[in-house]
Design a protein around this motif. Structure first.
Motif, PDB file in Angstrom:
ATOM      1  N   ILE A  84      35.956  -7.403  54.543  1.00  0.00           N
ATOM      2  CA  ILE A  84      34.814  -6.519  54.742  1.00  0.00           C
ATOM      3  C   ILE A  84      35.371  -5.107  54.816  1.00  0.00           C
ATOM      4  O   ILE A  84      36.336  -4.851  55.540  1.00  0.00           O
ATOM      5  CB  ILE A  84      34.076  -6.836  56.068  1.00  0.00           C
ATOM      6  CG1 ILE A  84      33.668  -8.299  56.147  1.00  0.00           C
ATOM      7  CG2 ILE A  84      32.888  -5.900  56.258  1.00  0.00           C
ATOM      8  CD1 ILE A  84      32.711  -8.758  55.104  1.00  0.00           C
ATOM      9  N   LEU A  85      34.795  -4.188  54.062  1.00  0.00           N
ATOM     10  CA  LEU A  85      35.218  -2.796  54.050  1.00  0.00           C
ATOM     11  C   LEU A  85      34.214  -1.973  54.844  1.00  0.00           C
ATOM     12  O   LEU A  85      33.015  -2.040  54.589  1.00  0.00           O
ATOM     13  CB  LEU A  85      35.284  -2.278  52.614  1.00  0.00           C
ATOM     14  CG  LEU A  85      35.465  -0.766  52.447  1.00  0.00           C
ATOM     15  CD1 LEU A  85      36.859  -0.343  52.904  1.00  0.00           C
ATOM     16  CD2 LEU A  85      35.232  -0.371  51.006  1.00  0.00           C
ATOM     17  N   ALA A  86      34.702  -1.231  55.814  1.00  0.00           N
ATOM     18  CA  ALA A  86      33.862  -0.295  56.556  1.00  0.00           C
ATOM     19  C   ALA A  86      34.464   1.094  56.385  1.00  0.00           C
ATOM     20  O   ALA A  86      35.615   1.315  56.735  1.00  0.00           O
ATOM     21  CB  ALA A  86      33.801  -0.674  58.031  1.00  0.00           C
ATOM     22  N   LEU A  87      33.696   2.004  55.811  1.00  0.00           N
ATOM     23  CA  LEU A  87      34.123   3.394  55.702  1.00  0.00           C
ATOM     24  C   LEU A  87      33.600   4.121  56.924  1.00  0.00           C
ATOM     25  O   LEU A  87      32.409   4.021  57.240  1.00  0.00           O
ATOM     26  CB  LEU A  87      33.546   4.044  54.439  1.00  0.00           C
ATOM     27  CG  LEU A  87      34.023   3.518  53.100  1.00  0.00           C
ATOM     28  CD1 LEU A  87      33.326   4.262  51.959  1.00  0.00           C
ATOM     29  CD2 LEU A  87      35.530   3.649  52.963  1.00  0.00           C
ATOM     30  N   ALA A  88      34.464   4.847  57.613  1.00  0.00           N
ATOM     31  CA  ALA A  88      34.047   5.527  58.833  1.00  0.00           C
ATOM     32  C   ALA A  88      34.884   6.774  59.067  1.00  0.00           C
ATOM     33  O   ALA A  88      36.019   6.870  58.608  1.00  0.00           O
ATOM     34  CB  ALA A  88      34.172   4.580  60.024  1.00  0.00           C
ATOM     35  N   THR A  89      34.294   7.686  59.818  1.00  0.00           N
ATOM     36  CA  THR A  89      35.002   8.899  60.227  1.00  0.00           C
ATOM     37  C   THR A  89      35.373   8.836  61.706  1.00  0.00           C
ATOM     38  O   THR A  89      36.081   9.692  62.199  1.00  0.00           O
ATOM     39  CB  THR A  89      34.139  10.145  59.987  1.00  0.00           C
ATOM     40  OG1 THR A  89      32.914  10.004  60.706  1.00  0.00           O
ATOM     41  CG2 THR A  89      33.852  10.331  58.508  1.00  0.00           C
ATOM     42  N   GLY A  90      34.911   7.824  62.399  1.00  0.00           N
ATOM     43  CA  GLY A  90      35.188   7.646  63.821  1.00  0.00           C
ATOM     44  C   GLY A  90      34.551   6.363  64.307  1.00  0.00           C
ATOM     45  O   GLY A  90      33.877   5.668  63.544  1.00  0.00           O
ATOM     46  N   GLY A  91      34.773   6.033  65.574  1.00  0.00           N
ATOM     47  CA  GLY A  91      34.188   4.818  66.144  1.00  0.00           C
ATOM     48  C   GLY A  91      34.781   3.545  65.578  1.00  0.00           C
ATOM     49  O   GLY A  91      34.144   2.491  65.574  1.00  0.00           O
ATOM     50  N   PHE A  92      36.014   3.626  65.110  1.00  0.00           N
ATOM     51  CA  PHE A  92      36.644   2.518  64.400  1.00  0.00           C
ATOM     52  C   PHE A  92      36.697   1.229  65.221  1.00  0.00           C
ATOM     53  O   PHE A  92      36.343   0.160  64.732  1.00  0.00           O
ATOM     54  CB  PHE A  92      38.066   2.900  63.952  1.00  0.00           C
ATOM     55  CG  PHE A  92      38.150   4.226  63.269  1.00  0.00           C
ATOM     56  CD1 PHE A  92      37.497   4.443  62.063  1.00  0.00           C
ATOM     57  CD2 PHE A  92      38.869   5.268  63.826  1.00  0.00           C
ATOM     58  CE1 PHE A  92      37.564   5.676  61.428  1.00  0.00           C
ATOM     59  CE2 PHE A  92      38.954   6.505  63.193  1.00  0.00           C
ATOM     60  CZ  PHE A  92      38.289   6.709  61.993  1.00  0.00           C
ATOM     61  N   GLU A  93      37.156   1.345  66.451  1.00  0.00           N
ATOM     62  CA  GLU A  93      37.303   0.143  67.275  1.00  0.00           C
ATOM     63  C   GLU A  93      35.952  -0.496  67.583  1.00  0.00           C
ATOM     64  O   GLU A  93      35.815  -1.720  67.525  1.00  0.00           O
ATOM     65  CB  GLU A  93      38.046   0.465  68.570  1.00  0.00           C
ATOM     66  CG  GLU A  93      38.407  -0.792  69.332  1.00  0.00           C
ATOM     67  CD  GLU A  93      39.429  -0.550  70.429  1.00  0.00           C
ATOM     68  OE1 GLU A  93      39.418  -1.345  71.379  1.00  0.00           O
ATOM     69  OE2 GLU A  93      40.229   0.400  70.323  1.00  0.00           O
ATOM     70  N   ALA A  94      34.942   0.308  67.872  1.00  0.00           N
ATOM     71  CA  ALA A  94      33.606  -0.238  68.163  1.00  0.00           C
ATOM     72  C   ALA A  94      33.036  -0.960  66.946  1.00  0.00           C
ATOM     73  O   ALA A  94      32.455  -2.047  67.065  1.00  0.00           O
ATOM     74  CB  ALA A  94      32.659   0.873  68.616  1.00  0.00           C
ATOM     75  N   ILE A  95      33.226  -0.391  65.769  1.00  0.00           N
ATOM     76  CA  ILE A  95      32.739  -1.017  64.532  1.00  0.00           C
ATOM     77  C   ILE A  95      33.437  -2.364  64.334  1.00  0.00           C
ATOM     78  O   ILE A  95      32.791  -3.386  64.111  1.00  0.00           O
ATOM     79  CB  ILE A  95      32.984  -0.089  63.318  1.00  0.00           C
ATOM     80  CG1 ILE A  95      32.120   1.175  63.436  1.00  0.00           C
ATOM     81  CG2 ILE A  95      32.705  -0.828  62.015  1.00  0.00           C
ATOM     82  CD1 ILE A  95      32.547   2.296  62.498  1.00  0.00           C
ATOM     83  N   ALA A  96      34.769  -2.357  64.427  1.00  0.00           N
ATOM     84  CA  ALA A  96      35.539  -3.588  64.208  1.00  0.00           C
ATOM     85  C   ALA A  96      35.243  -4.644  65.259  1.00  0.00           C
ATOM     86  O   ALA A  96      35.069  -5.826  64.930  1.00  0.00           O
ATOM     87  CB  ALA A  96      37.028  -3.263  64.191  1.00  0.00           C
ATOM     88  N   GLU A  97      35.181  -4.241  66.507  1.00  0.00           N
ATOM     89  CA  GLU A  97      34.950  -5.217  67.574  1.00  0.00           C
ATOM     90  C   GLU A  97      33.535  -5.787  67.520  1.00  0.00           C
ATOM     91  O   GLU A  97      33.336  -6.968  67.815  1.00  0.00           O
ATOM     92  CB  GLU A  97      35.258  -4.604  68.945  1.00  0.00           C
ATOM     93  CG  GLU A  97      36.741  -4.390  69.187  1.00  0.00           C
ATOM     94  CD  GLU A  97      37.579  -5.659  69.040  1.00  0.00           C
ATOM     95  OE1 GLU A  97      37.127  -6.750  69.470  1.00  0.00           O
ATOM     96  OE2 GLU A  97      38.684  -5.577  68.494  1.00  0.00           O
ATOM     97  N   ASP A  98      32.558  -4.979  67.153  1.00  0.00           N
ATOM     98  CA  ASP A  98      31.200  -5.520  67.025  1.00  0.00           C
ATOM     99  C   ASP A  98      31.108  -6.494  65.851  1.00  0.00           C
ATOM    100  O   ASP A  98      30.425  -7.511  65.935  1.00  0.00           O
ATOM    101  CB  ASP A  98      30.177  -4.394  66.913  1.00  0.00           C
ATOM    102  CG  ASP A  98      29.948  -3.706  68.253  1.00  0.00           C
ATOM    103  OD1 ASP A  98      30.453  -4.203  69.282  1.00  0.00           O
ATOM    104  OD2 ASP A  98      29.259  -2.667  68.277  1.00  0.00           O
ATOM    105  N   ALA A  99      31.805  -6.198  64.767  1.00  0.00           N
ATOM    106  CA  ALA A  99      31.853  -7.157  63.647  1.00  0.00           C
ATOM    107  C   ALA A  99      32.531  -8.442  64.099  1.00  0.00           C
ATOM    108  O   ALA A  99      32.080  -9.544  63.791  1.00  0.00           O
ATOM    109  CB  ALA A  99      32.591  -6.547  62.455  1.00  0.00           C
ATOM    110  N   ARG A 100      33.611  -8.296  64.855  1.00  0.00           N
ATOM    111  CA  ARG A 100      34.330  -9.469  65.363  1.00  0.00           C
ATOM    112  C   ARG A 100      33.401 -10.332  66.227  1.00  0.00           C
ATOM    113  O   ARG A 100      33.376 -11.550  66.102  1.00  0.00           O
ATOM    114  CB  ARG A 100      35.549  -9.044  66.181  1.00  0.00           C
ATOM    115  CG  ARG A 100      36.347 -10.226  66.721  1.00  0.00           C
ATOM    116  CD  ARG A 100      37.355  -9.850  67.804  1.00  0.00           C
ATOM    117  NE  ARG A 100      38.240  -8.765  67.497  1.00  0.00           N
ATOM    118  CZ  ARG A 100      39.450  -8.898  66.958  1.00  0.00           C
ATOM    119  NH1 ARG A 100      39.907 -10.092  66.654  1.00  0.00           N
ATOM    120  NH2 ARG A 100      40.207  -7.848  66.750  1.00  0.00           N
ATOM    121  N   LYS A 101      32.628  -9.697  67.108  1.00  0.00           N
ATOM    122  CA  LYS A 101      31.710 -10.434  67.984  1.00  0.00           C
ATOM    123  C   LYS A 101      30.655 -11.200  67.185  1.00  0.00           C
ATOM    124  O   LYS A 101      30.341 -12.348  67.499  1.00  0.00           O
ATOM    125  CB  LYS A 101      31.016  -9.479  68.955  1.00  0.00           C
ATOM    126  CG  LYS A 101      31.923  -8.939  70.025  1.00  0.00           C
ATOM    127  CD  LYS A 101      31.178  -7.913  70.877  1.00  0.00           C
ATOM    128  CE  LYS A 101      32.135  -7.156  71.770  1.00  0.00           C
ATOM    129  NZ  LYS A 101      31.480  -6.026  72.450  1.00  0.00           N
TER     130      LYS A 101
END
Length: 124
Positions: A84-101
């Motif tokens: 899964i590709l997520a393009l982001a300028t910030g909030g990286f950990e929150a994006i990844a951890e919410d996907a993980r959940k």
């Protein structure tokens, strides 16, 4: 590929327009086909591979949005998956951890990596 012109235009804006990039990354031609290819490897061999989607992917791509995750520009299935590709300028950990959940509720474990952006080059 279907929305490449919109995506490249949106990425070239300063600042980038998260809502436009998010919409441009919704590939309605190729992603449905690729979902079934990935599903083929996730399902038991005696089941028809085209009857399934990647468990959790629809939830991830609809629940993780620029509105819910500041800094997110867009999210999509990368290639034939399972990346899964997520393009982001910030909030990286929150994006990844919410996907993980989300994926965890479907019994899928997730490993995520933050990649560094390298400079481009100019052709003259």
């Amino acid at each position: 590929m279907q929305r490449l012109a919109v995506l490249t235009t949106a990425l070239g804006q300063t600042p980038p327009d998260p809502e436009l990039i998010y919409e441009a990354m919704k590939d309605r031609v190729h992603q449905p086909y690729r979902k079934t290819l990935v599903s083929y490897f996730l399902q038991p061999k005696d089941q028809h591979p085209f009857a399934f989607q990647i468990p959790g992917l629809p939830e991830v791509t609809t629940q993780i949005t620029p509105a819910s995750h500041p800094g997110l520009l867009g999210i999509c299935l990368s290639g034939a998956g399972p990346t899964i590709l997520a393009l982001a300028t910030g909030g990286f950990e929150a994006i990844a951890e919410d996907a993980r959940k989300i994926f965890k509720t479907f019994g899928i474990s997730v490993d995520w990596k933050l990649l560094d952006v390298v400079g481009g080059s100019m052709v003259q």
